[in-house]
Design a protein around this motif. Sequence first.
Motif, mmCIF file in Angstrom:
data_model
loop_
_atom_site.group_PDB
_atom_site.id
_atom_site.type_symbol
_atom_site.label_atom_id
_atom_site.label_comp_id
_atom_site.label_asym_id
_atom_site.label_seq_id
_atom_site.Cartn_x
_atom_site.Cartn_y
_atom_site.Cartn_z
ATOM 1 N N TYR A 150 0.845 -1.190 0.000
ATOM 2 C CA TYR A 150 0.000 0.000 0.000
ATOM 3 C C TYR A 150 0.886 1.249 0.000
ATOM 4 N N ALA A 151 2.015 1.192 0.721
ATOM 5 C CA ALA A 151 2.941 2.330 0.782
ATOM 6 C C ALA A 151 3.518 2.619 -0.606
ATOM 7 N N TYR A 152 3.888 1.560 -1.341
ATOM 8 C CA TYR A 152 4.421 1.747 -2.706
ATOM 9 C C TYR A 152 3.361 2.389 -3.590
ATOM 10 N N TYR A 153 2.114 1.915 -3.457
ATOM 11 C CA TYR A 153 1.002 2.454 -4.257
ATOM 12 C C TYR A 153 0.845 3.957 -4.014
ATOM 13 N N HIS A 154 0.921 4.373 -2.751
ATOM 14 C CA HIS A 154 0.751 5.797 -2.440
ATOM 15 C C HIS A 154 1.973 6.632 -2.803
ATOM 16 N N HIS A 155 3.151 6.175 -2.360
ATOM 17 C CA HIS A 155 4.338 7.029 -2.473
ATOM 18 C C HIS A 155 4.997 6.967 -3.844
ATOM 19 N N ASP A 156 5.013 5.790 -4.468
ATOM 20 C CA ASP A 156 5.704 5.663 -5.755
ATOM 21 C C ASP A 156 4.745 5.833 -6.927
ATOM 22 N N LEU A 157 3.591 5.181 -6.874
ATOM 23 C CA LEU A 157 2.637 5.299 -7.976
ATOM 24 C C LEU A 157 1.750 6.534 -7.831
ATOM 25 N N LYS A 158 1.757 7.152 -6.639
ATOM 26 C CA LYS A 158 0.907 8.334 -6.339
ATOM 27 C C LYS A 158 -0.578 7.988 -6.489
ATOM 28 N N GLY A 159 -0.921 6.735 -6.096
ATOM 29 C CA GLY A 159 -2.317 6.289 -6.200
ATOM 30 C C GLY A 159 -3.187 6.865 -5.100
ATOM 31 N N LYS A 160 -4.482 6.964 -5.391
ATOM 32 C CA LYS A 160 -5.460 7.498 -4.439
ATOM 33 C C LYS A 160 -6.276 6.363 -3.822
ATOM 34 N N THR A 161 -7.029 6.692 -2.788
ATOM 35 C CA THR A 161 -7.866 5.696 -2.133
ATOM 36 C C THR A 161 -9.330 6.115 -2.236
ATOM 37 N N PRO A 162 -10.179 5.331 -2.921
ATOM 38 C CA PRO A 162 -11.584 5.731 -3.075
ATOM 39 C C PRO A 162 -12.400 5.469 -1.811
ATOM 40 N N LYS A 163 -13.644 5.972 -1.821
ATOM 41 C CA LYS A 163 -14.488 5.904 -0.627
ATOM 42 C C LYS A 163 -14.744 4.499 -0.097
ATOM 43 N N GLY A 164 -14.902 3.502 -0.974
ATOM 44 C CA GLY A 164 -15.240 2.151 -0.507
ATOM 45 C C GLY A 164 -14.115 1.466 0.253
ATOM 46 N N ALA A 165 -12.887 1.950 0.102
ATOM 47 C CA ALA A 165 -11.737 1.277 0.701
ATOM 48 C C ALA A 165 -11.791 1.378 2.219
ATOM 49 N N VAL A 166 -11.326 0.331 2.896
ATOM 50 C CA VAL A 166 -11.402 0.323 4.366
ATOM 51 C C VAL A 166 -10.533 1.421 4.976
ATOM 52 N N THR A 167 -9.519 1.882 4.248
ATOM 53 C CA THR A 167 -8.584 2.873 4.791
ATOM 54 C C THR A 167 -8.906 4.296 4.361
ATOM 55 N N TYR A 168 -10.066 4.498 3.717
ATOM 56 C CA TYR A 168 -10.409 5.840 3.215
ATOM 57 C C TYR A 168 -10.523 6.835 4.363
ATOM 58 N N GLN A 169 -9.932 8.016 4.179
ATOM 59 C CA GLN A 169 -10.132 9.117 5.134
ATOM 60 C C GLN A 169 -10.462 10.352 4.334
ATOM 61 N N LYS A 170 -11.495 11.100 4.782
ATOM 62 C CA LYS A 170 -11.852 12.341 4.106
ATOM 63 C C LYS A 170 -10.693 13.300 4.170
ATOM 64 N N GLU A 171 -10.314 13.857 3.009
ATOM 65 C CA GLU A 171 -9.211 14.815 3.033
ATOM 66 C C GLU A 171 -9.744 16.205 3.331
ATOM 67 N N GLU A 172 -8.916 17.040 3.933
ATOM 68 C CA GLU A 172 -9.328 18.400 4.235
ATOM 69 C C GLU A 172 -9.376 19.214 2.943
ATOM 70 N N ILE A 173 -10.478 19.936 2.714
ATOM 71 C CA ILE A 173 -10.538 20.675 1.446
ATOM 72 C C ILE A 173 -10.472 22.183 1.641
ATOM 73 N N THR A 174 -10.312 22.631 2.858
ATOM 74 C CA THR A 174 -10.199 24.075 3.036
ATOM 75 C C THR A 174 -8.846 24.407 3.645
ATOM 76 N N LYS A 175 -8.325 25.547 3.255
ATOM 77 C CA LYS A 175 -7.046 25.994 3.788
ATOM 78 C C LYS A 175 -7.121 27.503 3.968
ATOM 79 N N LYS A 176 -6.790 27.974 5.154
ATOM 80 C CA LYS A 176 -6.825 29.404 5.460
ATOM 81 C C LYS A 176 -8.164 30.020 5.044
ATOM 82 N N GLY A 177 -9.268 29.318 5.302
ATOM 83 C CA GLY A 177 -10.592 29.860 5.033
ATOM 84 C C GLY A 177 -10.973 29.883 3.563
ATOM 85 N N GLU A 178 -10.028 29.560 2.659
ATOM 86 C CA GLU A 178 -10.341 29.646 1.239
ATOM 87 C C GLU A 178 -10.714 28.247 0.741
ATOM 88 N N LYS A 179 -11.879 28.138 0.116
ATOM 89 C CA LYS A 179 -12.308 26.818 -0.298
ATOM 90 C C LYS A 179 -11.705 26.429 -1.645
#
Length: 232
Positions: A150-179
Amino acid sequence: MLNLKTLFTLGYGLYIVSSVSKDGKINGLIANSVAQVTAEPIRIAVTLNKESLTHEYIQQTGLICVQPLTESADLIFIGNFGFRSGRGFDKFAKMPYKLSKEGLPIVTVNTSSYLTLKVISKVDLETHTMFICSLEEAELLDNSCPPMTYAYYHHDLKGKTPKGAVTYQKEEITKKGEKKMKYVCNVCGYVYDEELGDPEHGIPAGTAWKDVKEDWVCPVCGVGKDQFNAEN
Ligand SMILES: Cc1cc2nc3c(=O)[nH]c(=O)nc-3n(C[C@H](O)[C@H](O)[C@H](O)COP(=O)(O)O)c2cc1C
């Protein structure tokens, strides 16, 4: 203290998990939630989202094929199984595979082995079911390439994790109040994040979706901007 980043320190492999329906249809998905949980007798646990088609087929027949992915698998191969549902789409149409004696599909590329399993008990986990299985048949295919973690998939292939996956975590979409918005590829699930842009393909970080040039294509599967929708 509950630091959810600790969950990213847990290690996994990546697997094709497939099944066959009661009328002989085949389907499969990508899962990281496969583990041998005891040795005598051998028991293997597989945890799948209840909404997936593969889950539906396993409920019908109790049969599963598990295949560890190797590092030779690219994002298009993984996207075929892991970012699209098999409802209305044949994931095996362009895939080299053979059938086990129970009719389970065994993919013959990008995997080191296959293990066919029979479900002997289930644990209801609300969104997912954990299938506890006995091992029926197992064979090596090609052990020349290292297993995909899984580490190779994320760090080397730059793969994402979709919602159905057991390890899915919602990513933060706001930064400094700007959406900042994200746009998801309907075909492979790649996410264009306005905050990150796509610098490798000439789109600097911070580029709004409307300013991404019209001939830009999805860096994973190659479709155009018209195949993207804003993430909810
Ligand atoms: C890296 C990765 C890990 C995944 N892990 C799981 C998992 O452990 N369990 C699961 O149910 N889905 C997991 N998924 C999501 C499924 O592969 C995905 O929802 C798939 O499209 C379901 O296909 P189906 O409806 O044809 O069965 C994962 C996907 C990826 C890309």
